[in-house]
Design an enzyme around this catalytic site. Structure first.
Site, PDB file in Angstrom:
ATOM      1  N   HIS A   1      -0.785  -4.588   5.270  1.00  0.00           N
ATOM      2  CA  HIS A   1      -0.450  -3.364   6.016  1.00  0.00           C
ATOM      3  C   HIS A   1       0.502  -3.766   7.139  1.00  0.00           C
ATOM      4  CE1 HIS A   1      -4.388  -0.973   5.041  1.00  0.00           C
ATOM      5  NE2 HIS A   1      -3.372  -0.366   4.462  1.00  0.00           N
TER       6      HIS A   1
ATOM      7  N   CYS B   1      -6.851  -1.901  13.313  1.00  0.00           N
ATOM      8  CA  CYS B   1      -7.347  -1.200  12.122  1.00  0.00           C
ATOM      9  C   CYS B   1      -8.467  -0.224  12.477  1.00  0.00           C
ATOM     10  CB  CYS B   1      -7.893  -2.184  11.100  1.00  0.00           C
ATOM     11  SG  CYS B   1      -6.696  -3.346  10.464  1.00  0.00           S
TER      12      CYS B   1
ATOM     13  N   ARG C   1       0.819  -1.205   0.000  1.00  0.00           N
ATOM     14  CA  ARG C   1       0.000   0.000   0.000  1.00  0.00           C
ATOM     15  C   ARG C   1       0.863   1.270   0.000  1.00  0.00           C
ATOM     16  NH1 ARG C   1      -5.336  -1.331   1.599  1.00  0.00           N
ATOM     17  NH2 ARG C   1      -5.761  -3.387   0.754  1.00  0.00           N
TER      18      ARG C   1
HETATM   19  N1  ARG Z   1     -10.524  -3.455   3.593  1.00  0.00           N
HETATM   20  C1  ARG Z   1      -9.528  -2.570   4.097  1.00  0.00           C
HETATM   21  C2  ARG Z   1      -8.407  -2.430   3.079  1.00  0.00           C
HETATM   22  O1  ARG Z   1      -8.048  -3.409   2.480  1.00  0.00           O
HETATM   23  C3  ARG Z   1      -9.003  -3.056   5.400  1.00  0.00           C
HETATM   24  C4  ARG Z   1      -8.084  -2.089   6.075  1.00  0.00           C
HETATM   25  C5  ARG Z   1      -7.498  -2.610   7.343  1.00  0.00           C
HETATM   26  N2  ARG Z   1      -6.815  -1.593   8.037  1.00  0.00           N
HETATM   27  C6  ARG Z   1      -5.609  -1.704   8.582  1.00  0.00           C
HETATM   28  N3  ARG Z   1      -5.158  -0.727   9.303  1.00  0.00           N
HETATM   29  N4  ARG Z   1      -4.868  -2.752   8.390  1.00  0.00           N
HETATM   30  O2  ARG Z   1      -7.882  -1.376   2.866  1.00  0.00           O
END
Ligand code: ARG
Length: 284
Positions: free
Chosen positions: A182, A276, A153
């Site tokens: 993440h 999250c 990401r």
């Molecule tokens: N569905 C979200 C995504 O893929 C989940 C985010 C989870 N957040 C985190 N801090 N790991 O972006």
């Protein structure tokens, strides 16, 4: 005076762990749904239950309050079913706010929504980022250092931007397993100098860096990592984590922490859990 480092395991039996009250930002999963797939956990064909997500989220919020933390909430926007994952909304250190710029178009609108919340709530030292970064999903503060994820990401160029803005050392770590996309799904900060992490989620070089910086870190088994056990929140004493991560809970107890297992399984259908849902407002 030279001071020999006391291994965490020993320290647990000597000094009691001290919790410090935190200020947290959360977002009610009122419009929670899995309508697209941007990580391997998301399957839009599987049913998800916003009512259940809301109930599990409320319990998490109440738990934080009962532990003495302050919880602020941001208004959920029906256009963004993933907005419950507040950790992705920004990174706040010393009262400075680095806005989030999302990788996927499905979530890009969340960045400005969170940024506006900070502007409305009196934050002045703010930066709208040039590079993609998904907030505390990929930026974790350990004492006076930031650990920064990349690989899925956050753009690695964001790491220099964050270091310049916060004026704190930023250590980049590369994630290699798409299930742990993440940093906060693969690593959790326990105290100012302790972490727990899942070794298999990192590139060989990043793993070596973690071993160098945190030689006595807690490491998670495949099962605990798959249960999102590393997506935890610690106040220095209590560690709130998914209840299925029982192995991690035992290891934490042995180190003098007080693990608190919670059921927030509905949100796992979107690839998220405790941490999250939790953005820490590290005010000065
Ligand atoms: N569905 C979200 C995504 O893929 C989940 C985010 C989870 N957040 C985190 N801090 N790991 O972006």
């Amino acid at each position: 005076m030279s001071r020999t480092a006391v291994p965490a395991q020993e320290r647990a039996t000597r000094e009691p762990r001290v919790a410090t009250p935190r200020r947290l930002l959360m977002c009610r999963p009122q419009h929670f749904d899995v309508t697209y797939s941007i990580n391997p956990w998301m399957d839009p064909r599987k049913p998800s239950d916003a009512g259940l997500a809301l109930l599990q989220w409320e319990r998490l919020r109440e738990l934080y309050l009962s532990l003495g933390h302050t919880v602020e909430v941001i208004e959920p926007d029906p256009a963004f079913p993933d907005m419950v994952f507040a950790a992705n909304g920004a990174t706040v250190v010393d009262g400075k706010v680095l806005g989030a710029r999302f990788r996927h178009v499905e979530r890009t609108g969340e960045g400005p929504a969170y940024f506006q919340w900070f502007l409305r709530n009196g934050y002045r030292d703010v930066l709208w980022p040039e590079h993609i970064n998904e907030g505390e999903g990929d930026y974790l503060t350990v004492g006076r250092r930031l650990l920064a994820g990349t690989g899925f990401r956050t753009d690695p160029r964001s790491h220099a931007e964050a270091q310049e803005f916060f004026g704190l050392p930023v250590t980049g770590l590369t994630l290699v397993n798409p299930n742990f996309y993440h940093l906060d799904t693969a690593l959790s900060v326990l105290s100012d100098d302790e972490i727990m992490y899942y070794p298999a989620a990192f590139s060989p070089g990043s793993l070596a860096v973690l071993r160098e910086l945190f030689p006595d870190a807690v490491t998670a088994s495949d099962e605990d990592a798959a249960a999102f056990g590393l997506n935890a929140f610690s106040d220095g004493r209590h560690v709130v984590l998914p209840q299925a991560a029982t192995g991690l809970a035992d290891q934490l107890k042995r180190r003098g922490f007080e693990p608190i297992g919670v059921d927030i399984a509905e949100l796992l259908k979107a690839g998220g859990s405790v941490k999250c849902c939790t953005l820490e407002l590290r005010d000065r």
